[in-house]
Design an enzyme around this catalytic site. Sequence first.
Site, PDB file in Angstrom:
ATOM      1  N   THR A 172      34.966 -45.602   3.838  1.00 33.32           N
ATOM      2  CA  THR A 172      34.744 -44.153   3.897  1.00 33.32           C
ATOM      3  C   THR A 172      34.026 -43.700   2.636  1.00 33.32           C
ATOM      4  O   THR A 172      33.378 -42.663   2.632  1.00 33.32           O
ATOM      5  CB  THR A 172      36.074 -43.375   4.026  1.00 33.32           C
ATOM      6  OG1 THR A 172      36.988 -43.855   3.034  1.00 33.32           O
ATOM      7  CG2 THR A 172      36.668 -43.548   5.413  1.00 33.32           C
TER       8      THR A 172
ATOM      9  N   LYS B  37      35.125 -57.157  -0.987  1.00 33.47           N
ATOM     10  CA  LYS B  37      34.214 -56.062  -1.324  1.00 33.47           C
ATOM     11  C   LYS B  37      33.124 -56.527  -2.297  1.00 33.47           C
ATOM     12  O   LYS B  37      32.148 -55.851  -2.534  1.00 33.47           O
ATOM     13  CB  LYS B  37      34.992 -54.883  -1.897  1.00 33.47           C
ATOM     14  CG  LYS B  37      35.919 -54.205  -0.863  1.00 33.47           C
ATOM     15  CD  LYS B  37      36.725 -53.087  -1.509  1.00 33.47           C
ATOM     16  CE  LYS B  37      37.678 -52.390  -0.557  1.00 33.47           C
ATOM     17  NZ  LYS B  37      37.047 -51.317   0.227  1.00 33.47           N
TER      18      LYS B  37
ATOM     19  N   LYS C 201      31.056 -40.687   1.912  1.00 28.53           N
ATOM     20  CA  LYS C 201      31.092 -39.648   0.874  1.00 28.53           C
ATOM     21  C   LYS C 201      29.802 -39.675   0.056  1.00 28.53           C
ATOM     22  O   LYS C 201      29.209 -38.634  -0.240  1.00 28.53           O
ATOM     23  CB  LYS C 201      32.279 -39.864  -0.068  1.00 28.53           C
ATOM     24  CG  LYS C 201      33.636 -39.831   0.600  1.00 28.53           C
ATOM     25  CD  LYS C 201      34.708 -40.347  -0.384  1.00 28.53           C
ATOM     26  CE  LYS C 201      35.997 -40.690   0.336  1.00 28.53           C
ATOM     27  NZ  LYS C 201      36.908 -41.503  -0.508  1.00 28.53           N
TER      28      LYS C 201
ATOM     29  N   HIS D 279      43.329 -51.364  11.025  1.00 23.31           N
ATOM     30  CA  HIS D 279      42.430 -51.129   9.891  1.00 23.31           C
ATOM     31  C   HIS D 279      41.821 -52.379   9.307  1.00 23.31           C
ATOM     32  O   HIS D 279      41.100 -52.291   8.318  1.00 23.31           O
ATOM     33  CB  HIS D 279      43.184 -50.410   8.772  1.00 23.31           C
ATOM     34  CG  HIS D 279      43.411 -48.964   9.037  1.00 23.31           C
ATOM     35  ND1 HIS D 279      42.492 -47.998   8.700  1.00 23.31           N
ATOM     36  CD2 HIS D 279      44.430 -48.320   9.626  1.00 23.31           C
ATOM     37  CE1 HIS D 279      42.954 -46.815   9.058  1.00 23.31           C
ATOM     38  NE2 HIS D 279      44.137 -46.984   9.631  1.00 23.31           N
TER      39      HIS D 279
ATOM     40  N   LYS E 201      35.795 -48.477  -5.641  1.00 25.50           N
ATOM     41  CA  LYS E 201      36.642 -48.786  -4.493  1.00 25.50           C
ATOM     42  C   LYS E 201      37.708 -49.754  -4.986  1.00 25.50           C
ATOM     43  O   LYS E 201      37.587 -50.302  -6.068  1.00 25.50           O
ATOM     44  CB  LYS E 201      35.831 -49.404  -3.356  1.00 25.50           C
ATOM     45  CG  LYS E 201      34.887 -50.537  -3.834  1.00 25.50           C
ATOM     46  CD  LYS E 201      34.037 -51.087  -2.711  1.00 25.50           C
ATOM     47  CE  LYS E 201      32.928 -50.167  -2.266  1.00 25.50           C
ATOM     48  NZ  LYS E 201      33.018 -49.777  -0.877  1.00 25.50           N
ATOM     49  N   ARG E 202      38.752 -49.991  -4.204  1.00 24.05           N
ATOM     50  CA  ARG E 202      39.762 -50.946  -4.620  1.00 24.05           C
ATOM     51  C   ARG E 202      39.114 -52.280  -4.962  1.00 24.05           C
ATOM     52  O   ARG E 202      38.095 -52.635  -4.393  1.00 24.05           O
ATOM     53  CB  ARG E 202      40.739 -51.194  -3.477  1.00 24.05           C
ATOM     54  CG  ARG E 202      42.016 -50.419  -3.555  1.00 24.05           C
ATOM     55  CD  ARG E 202      42.831 -50.730  -2.344  1.00 24.05           C
ATOM     56  NE  ARG E 202      42.018 -51.562  -1.450  1.00 24.05           N
ATOM     57  CZ  ARG E 202      42.392 -52.038  -0.296  1.00 24.05           C
ATOM     58  NH1 ARG E 202      43.600 -51.774   0.133  1.00 24.05           N
ATOM     59  NH2 ARG E 202      41.601 -52.759   0.463  1.00 24.05           N
TER      60      ARG E 202
HETATM   61  C1  LIG Z   1      37.246 -42.819  -0.422  1.00 27.55           C
HETATM   62  C2  LIG Z   1      38.110 -43.469  -1.419  1.00 27.55           C
HETATM   63  C3  LIG Z   1      38.395 -44.833  -1.300  1.00 27.55           C
HETATM   64  C4  LIG Z   1      37.819 -45.697  -0.201  1.00 27.55           C
HETATM   65  O1  LIG Z   1      36.593 -46.244  -0.626  1.00 27.55           O
HETATM   66  P1  LIG Z   1      35.903 -47.453   0.166  1.00 27.55           P
HETATM   67  O2  LIG Z   1      34.599 -47.607  -0.527  1.00 27.55           O
HETATM   68  O3  LIG Z   1      35.743 -46.994   1.573  1.00 27.55           O
HETATM   69  O4  LIG Z   1      36.786 -48.622   0.027  1.00 27.55           O
HETATM   70  C5  LIG Z   1      39.193 -45.425  -2.255  1.00 27.55           C
HETATM   71  N1  LIG Z   1      39.699 -44.715  -3.280  1.00 27.55           N
HETATM   72  C6  LIG Z   1      39.436 -43.400  -3.437  1.00 27.55           C
HETATM   73  C7  LIG Z   1      40.003 -42.675  -4.605  1.00 27.55           C
HETATM   74  C8  LIG Z   1      38.642 -42.734  -2.507  1.00 27.55           C
HETATM   75  O5  LIG Z   1      38.405 -41.432  -2.650  1.00 27.55           O
END
Ligand SMILES: *Cc1c(COP(=O)(O)O)cnc(C)c1O
Length: 752
Positions: free
Chosen positions: A600, A499, A604, A313, A493-494
């Site tokens: 991911t 990022k 979304k 990953h 995101k985290r």
């Molecule tokens: C999808 C999701 C992530 C991943 O987000 P990235 O932008 O791909 O890092 C992190 N936290 C939550 C709650 C998510 O639903």
Amino acid sequence: MEKRLNVILGRQFGETLGTADDAQIYAALAALVREELESRPKIEGKKKLYYVSAEFLMGKLLSNNLIALGLFDEAKTVLARYGVALSRIEEQEREPSLGNGGLGRLAACFLDSIAALGLCGDGAGLCYHDGLFHQTFVGNKQCETPDPWMQGEGWLRKTDVRFPVVLGEKTVEATMRDVDIPGANGGKNTLHLFDLDTVDEGIIRDGIAFDKTDIEHNLTLFLYPDDSDEDGRLLRVYQQYFMVSCTAQLILKELAERGYAPERLHEHVVVQINDTHPTMLIPELIRLLTQEHGMSMDAAIAEVERTCAYTNHTILAEALEKWPMRFLERAAAPIVPIIRELDRRIRAKIKDESVQIIDAHDVVHMAHIDIHYGFSVNGVAALHTKILKESELAAFDRLYPGKFNNKTNGITLRRWLEHCNQPLTAYLETVIGAGFRRDARELEKLLAFRQDEGVLKALLAIKRENKAALSSFLERRQGVRIDPDSVFDVQVKRLHEYKRQQMNALWAIHTILEIRAGRVPARPVTMIFGAKAAPAYEAAKDIIHLILCLSELVRRDAQVNKHLNIVMIENYDVTSAEAVIPACDISEQISLASKEASGTGNMKFMANGAVTLGTLDGANVEIHELVGEENIAVFGRHSDEVIALYESGGYKPAEYAARPEIKPLLDFITGDELTAVGDRESLARLHDNLTKKDYFMALLDLQDYIRVKRALLERYEDRMGWAKMMLVNIAKSGYFSSDRTIAQYNEEIWRL
Ligand SMILES: *Cc1c(COP(=O)(O)O)cnc(C)c1O
């Protein structure tokens, strides 16, 4: 259903649908769903998959389960008869806190798709009593408290399965709790969560601190406990060994129950190792096969090699797990001789020091175990796999031609479109039929309507509706109000430097200065952030602090806040993701190229009609290919240039920091206005970090980012043109269904 709900309500509370409160209705609905789940048959197969992961970020399960059981619409209608909104009842549920971010959410999407495709596959992980942590903001800083999500939890089933596990000097008894995973097309699988009865929340004091050496009482308290010191790191190894020892015992127990000999393991079992956290499953399986099932070392290794597959990953060097042998000797003693034997066998065959399992400093490289002793290694997006094969793991790719393969990540559209965006789903059904709910590729039918003004206007109206819904969500959740007629510019995101939330924050400063100079945006912009920082990750916490200070500063500045608003969602989780994603206009995916394996979140947002503003990194590259240049905004250096800059050491942030376009933005961080609302030390550290180190090269791409973001905001004013971009993004998102990803895993790796 109405009758059954009334019966349950009468039995449990002496109420009816007409009289019960939300908590009681939630309990009754959950009970009804549990009854349905119980009567569902398990999905069976000659070969069974075990998806092993330290994280499963499941999100709330009531609606997900109702959808999978085909009961969602009925439940909604029945409740509506009593003036009750199902969405309000859902708020009663507490979201399981078993994951951190993308990795755990991927595992949850995969379980959903594995069951939906009717594949026999269970998840295995740990049951963290207080989850990751609950985030609050105090004094413009992140504050961590326990997240006791299991209180009142209804989806965990106690089992009487017990396994002995060696924990340091003792042998303890592990317990197992199960969560049902219903398939959207019938049947069910299971998520197995291992736990220890002696774990004691009572040892937690102020915030999330606890005695890290008290393993019997702390083992499954938290996910990824603070690893800034040696005790914390050792605890992780204890957790990992506990998880894999339980999983290995479960696999062999079920194999025997299904009537198969351990010598046939690989014909009846396949294991997907999700990142390196479960790596010790390989030596643990070998240990059990040799010590408890009488197999020879050669035969056991050969079987396990044909059973285990590994997903990589990350290429961030600091995230590739390496454990000093002395940690393993304490926390995973039973498998140390096996790991030494696995290392010896590689050394006998291969001289290259860089691919050895145990290095010259007696440190164990976990990924190397997976790559040598697994039959498949996959990356999670095309670019990521290419970088693994060509640079990071090139030596391994030469050793094992054909072992490396790509499986671009996906998301379950049942949660990330059908459930979270019901207005859009209902509308799409009227335009292209309901087929896309079974086969996401049918979303492409929407392309035929790209010139249809009625459809385009409807997409804009639905987005407006979702933005208003997010506005009330945020008002309920944290008392902030946002303007649904502003542009929603979202980065959730985290929190990690790669990022580059810090780059987005610099854009906010740029915009504040622009507004003050009289150059106001055509339409107000609402910047929405959401992110948790690892408790020991100081630079990440500094960035949260900067964003919260900027938010306060803008809130207080009447001249600026007519045009710009900055909000940060507290405790960003799946539930808030489901609220914010359907409401987003601009999806910020701005990682330093080559650093985000896939992402991911980007998928979304796309499926919900947001336009991506991003670098050509991770799956953004595939989004770019699918939607075409004109339906995405890309900027920044490409991955090969970034990799070359790292190799040459040619990136000098100070040169960028001195530029007249950039210097005022950096100065603002430590200027009087911000230090008046913030912590001088934290802001100065962040400033220093950006100007002197900037390891993730935020300044490198900053000017290009500002330029492209300005152009994108201008395009927003062409509302029909924007709607066309939305339409193409939705239409092309079917590729990112995790049903597609899982079908590929099955065809090319698992062969169930
Ligand atoms: C999808 C999701 C992530 C991943 O987000 P990235 O932008 O791909 O890092 C992190 N936290 C939550 C709650 C998510 O639903």
